[in-house]
Write a protein that holds these residues in place. Sequence first.
Motif, PDB file in Angstrom:
ATOM      1  N   GLU A  44     -18.852  60.084 -52.731  1.00 51.24           N
ATOM      2  CA  GLU A  44     -19.142  59.142 -52.306  1.00 51.24           C
ATOM      3  C   GLU A  44     -17.717  59.974 -51.049  1.00 51.24           C
ATOM      4  O   GLU A  44     -17.006  60.632 -51.302  1.00 51.24           O
ATOM      5  CB  GLU A  44     -18.185  58.328 -52.403  1.00 51.24           C
ATOM      6  CG  GLU A  44     -18.125  57.000 -53.507  1.00 51.24           C
ATOM      7  CD  GLU A  44     -16.943  56.689 -54.092  1.00 51.24           C
ATOM      8  OE1 GLU A  44     -16.210  55.413 -52.825  1.00 51.24           O
ATOM      9  OE2 GLU A  44     -17.786  55.659 -55.049  1.00 51.24           O
ATOM     10  N   TRP A  45     -18.426  59.893 -50.084  1.00 49.51           N
ATOM     11  CA  TRP A  45     -17.695  60.245 -48.438  1.00 49.51           C
ATOM     12  C   TRP A  45     -16.489  59.676 -48.326  1.00 49.51           C
ATOM     13  O   TRP A  45     -16.247  58.829 -48.996  1.00 49.51           O
ATOM     14  CB  TRP A  45     -18.650  60.500 -47.612  1.00 49.51           C
ATOM     15  CG  TRP A  45     -19.338  61.754 -47.802  1.00 49.51           C
ATOM     16  CD1 TRP A  45     -19.953  62.695 -48.418  1.00 49.51           C
ATOM     17  CD2 TRP A  45     -21.450  61.300 -47.246  1.00 49.51           C
ATOM     18  NE1 TRP A  45     -21.436  62.469 -48.500  1.00 49.51           N
ATOM     19  CE2 TRP A  45     -21.908  62.255 -47.428  1.00 49.51           C
ATOM     20  CE3 TRP A  45     -21.726  60.037 -45.920  1.00 49.51           C
ATOM     21  CZ2 TRP A  45     -23.338  62.371 -47.093  1.00 49.51           C
ATOM     22  CZ3 TRP A  45     -23.117  60.790 -45.684  1.00 49.51           C
ATOM     23  CH2 TRP A  45     -23.682  61.381 -46.276  1.00 49.51           C
ATOM     24  N   ASP A  46     -15.705  60.835 -47.174  1.00 49.70           N
ATOM     25  CA  ASP A  46     -14.063  60.025 -47.235  1.00 49.70           C
ATOM     26  C   ASP A  46     -14.396  59.465 -46.031  1.00 49.70           C
ATOM     27  O   ASP A  46     -14.597  59.756 -44.933  1.00 49.70           O
ATOM     28  CB  ASP A  46     -13.029  61.698 -46.642  1.00 49.70           C
ATOM     29  CG  ASP A  46     -11.834  60.983 -46.342  1.00 49.70           C
ATOM     30  OD1 ASP A  46     -12.192  60.814 -45.143  1.00 49.70           O
ATOM     31  OD2 ASP A  46     -10.937  60.717 -46.887  1.00 49.70           O
ATOM     32  N   THR A  47     -13.816  57.954 -46.228  1.00 46.25           N
ATOM     33  CA  THR A  47     -14.475  56.966 -44.795  1.00 46.25           C
ATOM     34  C   THR A  47     -13.880  57.337 -43.576  1.00 46.25           C
ATOM     35  O   THR A  47     -14.503  57.101 -42.804  1.00 46.25           O
ATOM     36  CB  THR A  47     -13.877  55.848 -46.170  1.00 46.25           C
ATOM     37  OG1 THR A  47     -14.287  55.316 -46.741  1.00 46.25           O
ATOM     38  CG2 THR A  47     -13.739  54.686 -44.357  1.00 46.25           C
ATOM     39  N   ALA A  78     -24.591  57.143 -53.094  1.00 45.79           N
ATOM     40  CA  ALA A  78     -23.284  56.635 -53.102  1.00 45.79           C
ATOM     41  C   ALA A  78     -23.075  57.301 -51.404  1.00 45.79           C
ATOM     42  O   ALA A  78     -22.300  56.695 -50.765  1.00 45.79           O
ATOM     43  CB  ALA A  78     -22.044  57.962 -54.642  1.00 45.79           C
ATOM     44  N   ASN A  79     -23.660  58.349 -51.427  1.00 43.55           N
ATOM     45  CA  ASN A  79     -23.937  58.881 -49.174  1.00 43.55           C
ATOM     46  C   ASN A  79     -24.052  57.115 -49.082  1.00 43.55           C
ATOM     47  O   ASN A  79     -23.253  57.394 -47.744  1.00 43.55           O
ATOM     48  CB  ASN A  79     -24.569  60.024 -49.226  1.00 43.55           C
ATOM     49  CG  ASN A  79     -24.266  61.493 -50.079  1.00 43.55           C
ATOM     50  OD1 ASN A  79     -24.629  61.991 -49.745  1.00 43.55           O
ATOM     51  ND2 ASN A  79     -22.711  61.441 -50.253  1.00 43.55           N
ATOM     52  N   SER A  82     -21.447  54.915 -48.914  1.00 43.60           N
ATOM     53  CA  SER A  82     -20.186  55.432 -48.072  1.00 43.60           C
ATOM     54  C   SER A  82     -20.227  55.077 -46.640  1.00 43.60           C
ATOM     55  O   SER A  82     -19.257  55.218 -45.615  1.00 43.60           O
ATOM     56  CB  SER A  82     -19.791  57.163 -48.346  1.00 43.60           C
ATOM     57  OG  SER A  82     -19.565  57.244 -49.177  1.00 43.60           O
ATOM     58  N   THR A  85     -19.298  51.720 -45.796  1.00 48.09           N
ATOM     59  CA  THR A  85     -18.498  51.493 -45.854  1.00 48.09           C
ATOM     60  C   THR A  85     -17.425  52.059 -44.323  1.00 48.09           C
ATOM     61  O   THR A  85     -16.861  51.210 -43.543  1.00 48.09           O
ATOM     62  CB  THR A  85     -17.685  52.467 -46.322  1.00 48.09           C
ATOM     63  OG1 THR A  85     -18.400  51.580 -48.007  1.00 48.09           O
ATOM     64  CG2 THR A  85     -16.230  52.019 -47.104  1.00 48.09           C
TER      65      THR A  85
END
Length: 172
Positions: A44-47, A78-79, A82, A85
């Motif tokens: 997951e990347w940092d939002t 997940a990318n 992300s 999001t």
Amino acid sequence: SGNYYNQGEIRKKELEQSCCVLGIPASDVTVIDHRDLPDNPAVEWDTQLLATIVLKHIEAKNINLVVTFDAGGVSGHANHISLYTAVRYSVLPMGRCRVLVLESVHLLRKYIAFLDVPISCLLPSDELFILTEEETEQAKRAMRCHRSQLLWFRHLYVLFSRYMVVNSLRLL
């Protein structure tokens, strides 16, 4: 580029080739190279970081419509999730542009190709894109440009995925 399997440079070239097939000039393609945004289906990347990058791009290019994944990321990637999001977090509250999200569908619907067209026509959506045979072939040619990612199961995806024929989107 993310550099998944150390193929970042290869994937950049493949993306440019794919966009060319779709009629998108290289000058309109931006590849983000950031060590904190690895191309990895499990990360997951940092939002906040991603939201900042997306907003800068929207402002620099004066973009009024963003099309992205929905909360399911179409494949649970997940990318992809992300990105949804970050867009929801940054773009919507600012009211900078409209956002359409690509609907994730049940696994059975995902792999019935053109047979999903009647189902999609009956279900509510804000936008529904049904590709012509010519457009579907163009999409397949564009997908084939991504040689480094065309593992056996992606060949099946190109053949059977409804996303190669029909895409339903909703306003976020």
